[in-house]
Scaffold this active site. Structure first.
Site, PDB file in Angstrom:
ATOM      1  N   THR A 155       5.865 -25.244  14.598  1.00 57.06           N
ATOM      2  CA  THR A 155       6.799 -25.120  13.480  1.00 57.06           C
ATOM      3  C   THR A 155       8.152 -24.677  14.015  1.00 57.06           C
ATOM      4  O   THR A 155       8.229 -23.857  14.940  1.00 57.06           O
ATOM      5  CB  THR A 155       6.325 -24.095  12.425  1.00 57.06           C
ATOM      6  N   GLU A 156       9.210 -25.220  13.421  1.00 56.51           N
ATOM      7  CA  GLU A 156      10.539 -24.921  13.945  1.00 56.51           C
ATOM      8  C   GLU A 156      10.976 -23.493  13.661  1.00 56.51           C
ATOM      9  O   GLU A 156      11.956 -23.018  14.237  1.00 56.51           O
ATOM     10  CB  GLU A 156      11.564 -25.918  13.404  1.00 56.51           C
ATOM     11  N   ASN A 157      10.263 -22.796  12.770  1.00 54.20           N
ATOM     12  CA  ASN A 157      10.594 -21.386  12.553  1.00 54.20           C
ATOM     13  C   ASN A 157       9.863 -20.467  13.525  1.00 54.20           C
ATOM     14  O   ASN A 157       9.966 -19.250  13.411  1.00 54.20           O
ATOM     15  CB  ASN A 157      10.327 -20.971  11.100  1.00 54.20           C
ATOM     16  N   SER A 195      12.017 -22.173  19.695  1.00 61.46           N
ATOM     17  CA  SER A 195      11.369 -23.289  19.019  1.00 61.46           C
ATOM     18  C   SER A 195      12.230 -24.544  19.111  1.00 61.46           C
ATOM     19  O   SER A 195      11.730 -25.644  19.378  1.00 61.46           O
ATOM     20  CB  SER A 195      11.114 -22.925  17.552  1.00 61.46           C
TER      21      SER A 195
END
Length: 213
Positions: free
Chosen positions: A45-47, A87
């Site tokens: 996940t990009e977070n 990320s």
């Protein structure tokens, strides 16, 4: 026609075992619920999370554990957490095997438009889509094939602002699955519609139906 969950299952079965995968906001997040157990697929996940699990059920919700779309998720054994910047470094550095994104439009040659419709009153939502589109080794798109007004989202040339050029490899829709190879668009499978009916509704050249690879 396929439901959103059935579309997600189609995507999930085509993701290679052991792949590192990012699921975009919206419909693509459903893919997490259809990955086979023991596949070794690692969701990013990009977070800032690796080895994300399926969406959290009511009793599993942890307010501190969400995906990039703010949806509560679960974690699998070996899950890890890191800074948002790290990320994005993974995304931009070519470390993801597959990303699955939604789209407003995809061109027959694989151009992607998914962050803005260009309408003056619409809110752009680019997120990490541009980074994923150029950073992932394969880009899968999951979308309905036709808009609410019946116009196709698979078009000869995108009229919305572009996210990436020539980046899309596969398109999963509610009525057909397509692949794009060497600038050519081919139908892999149709659902509730014939190839002839599909060709009549799309203003793009379609290669003959072929077995999936």
């Amino acid at each position: 026609m396929l439901t959103k969950d059935e579309m997600a299952a189609q995507v999930a079965k085509d993701i290679p075992r052991g792949a590192y995968v990012n699921l975009g906001i919206g419909q693509p997040t459903l893919v997490a619920d259809h990955l086979p157990e023991g596949s070794g697929i690692v969701l990013h996940t990009e977070n800032g999370m690796l080895n994300m699990g399926p969406a959290a059920r009511e009793w599993e919700v942890d307010p501190d554990l969400i995906n990039a779309g703010k949806v509560p998720v679960t974690e699998l054994p070996g899950a890890s957490y890191f800074h948002h910047a790290d990320s994005f470094a993974m995304m931009r550095g070519g470390h993801l095997d597959v990303c699955v994104l939604g789209a407003f439009q995809v061109s027959a040659t694989g151009d992607l438009a998914n962050w803005h419709t260009g309408e003056p009153d619409s809110v752009p939502a680019v997120g990490g889509a541009m980074d994923l589109a150029i950073g992932a080794k394969q880009v899968f798109v999951m979308m309905s094939l036709f808009a609410k007004d019946g116009s196709p989202k698979l078009v000869p040339t995108c009229t919305y602002p572009l996210t990436g050029i020539g980046c899309v490899d596969r398109i999963y829709t509610d009525v057909a699955t397509f692949v794009i190879e060497s600038g050519r668009l081919a139908v892999v499978e149709t659902f509730g519609i014939t190839v002839e009916e599909l060709a009549d509704r799309l203003d793009v050249d379609l290669d003959a139906v072929r077995g999936d690879q």
